[in-house]
Write an enzyme that holds these catalytic residues in place. Structure first.
Site, PDB file in Angstrom:
ATOM      1  CG  ASP A  29     -16.098  60.424  74.623  1.00 50.74           C
ATOM      2  OD1 ASP A  29     -16.833  61.408  74.451  1.00 50.74           O
ATOM      3  OD2 ASP A  29     -15.360  60.286  75.637  1.00 50.74           O
ATOM      4  CB  ILE A  30     -10.756  60.209  75.479  1.00 51.72           C
ATOM      5  CG1 ILE A  30      -9.378  59.704  75.844  1.00 51.72           C
ATOM      6  CG2 ILE A  30     -11.316  61.130  76.537  1.00 51.72           C
ATOM      7  CD1 ILE A  30      -8.299  60.776  75.697  1.00 51.72           C
ATOM      8  CG  ASN A  85     -24.495  66.909  76.541  1.00 54.13           C
ATOM      9  OD1 ASN A  85     -25.639  66.500  76.721  1.00 54.13           O
ATOM     10  ND2 ASN A  85     -23.434  66.181  76.838  1.00 54.13           N
ATOM     11  CB  VAL A  94     -15.680  69.623  73.776  1.00 51.43           C
ATOM     12  CG1 VAL A  94     -14.912  70.087  72.538  1.00 51.43           C
ATOM     13  CG2 VAL A  94     -14.768  68.810  74.696  1.00 51.43           C
ATOM     14  CG  HIS A  98     -19.561  66.842  70.675  1.00 56.43           C
ATOM     15  ND1 HIS A  98     -19.252  68.107  71.100  1.00 56.43           N
ATOM     16  CD2 HIS A  98     -19.850  66.135  71.793  1.00 56.43           C
ATOM     17  CE1 HIS A  98     -19.339  68.169  72.412  1.00 56.43           C
ATOM     18  NE2 HIS A  98     -19.706  66.995  72.856  1.00 56.43           N
ATOM     19  CG  MET A  99     -24.866  64.450  66.779  1.00 60.84           C
ATOM     20  SD  MET A  99     -26.428  64.790  67.606  1.00 60.84           S
ATOM     21  CE  MET A  99     -27.114  63.169  67.835  1.00 60.84           C
ATOM     22  CG  HIS A 100     -21.921  62.213  73.369  1.00 62.36           C
ATOM     23  ND1 HIS A 100     -20.794  61.908  74.090  1.00 62.36           N
ATOM     24  CD2 HIS A 100     -22.133  63.533  73.552  1.00 62.36           C
ATOM     25  CE1 HIS A 100     -20.341  63.004  74.696  1.00 62.36           C
ATOM     26  NE2 HIS A 100     -21.146  64.013  74.381  1.00 62.36           N
TER      27      HIS A 100
END
Ligand code: AMP
Length: 139
Positions: A29-30, A85, A94, A98-100
């Site tokens: 993640d950026i 989320n 976004v 996606h999973m963080h």
């Protein structure tokens, strides 16, 4: 709908990719909310968990587990959160599922979601009614 993640998958913009197979890609993640903060993303642009097929979810989560183990080995965090989320109200920004993966360190500055305990204001019947609604929806 294409998002910035599709551009990463197609190599149209750069990313720090840490894993890739036919179904899934993972990259840093950026924001690096914590050191090693990684996103695990299906290559097909399902918008959110409600669009995600169960078989893709199963494979994707196995990749989340593998990467979590690698991040633990690499950085020795004290703990780790996984987070997903869905929807603006839930802080999705976004709209490509996606999973963080968020490794946790002493004195990190991640503000975790605060869950209030409402159990004191709920009756046994309230729980039974909530349970019945979910059981009915699973049919
Ligand atoms: P969410 O708010 O759960 O939808 O998370 C979206 C995440 O995507 C955020 O944590 C962003 O920092 C991350 N993000 C957005 N653009 C990029 C990018 N180009 N490379 C890596 N991560 C990104």
């Amino acid at each position: 709908m294409d998002t910035i993640f599709t551009k990463i998958i197609k190599r149209e913009i750069p990313a720090n990719i840490v894993y890739e197979d036919d179904l899934v890609i993972a990259f840093l993640d950026i924001t690096q909310a914590t050191k090693g903060h990684t996103l695990v993303v299906p290559k097909t642009p399902y918008k959110d968990i409600f669009e995600l097929p169960e078989e893709v979810a199963g494979h994707l989560f196995s990749v989340v587990v593998r990467l979590s183990q690698a991040i633990k080995k690499a950085f020795s965090p004290l703990g780790l959160n996984t987070l997903n989320n869905n929807g603006i109200i839930a802080s999705q920004s976004v709209f490509h599922f996606h999973m963080h993966i968020l490794p946790r360190y002493e004195n990190d500055d991640l503000k975790h979601m605060h869950m209030v305990n409402h159990s004191a204001s709920l009756t046994k019947q309230d729980f039974e009614s909530i349970r019945a609604s979910i059981l009915n929806a699973l049919l």
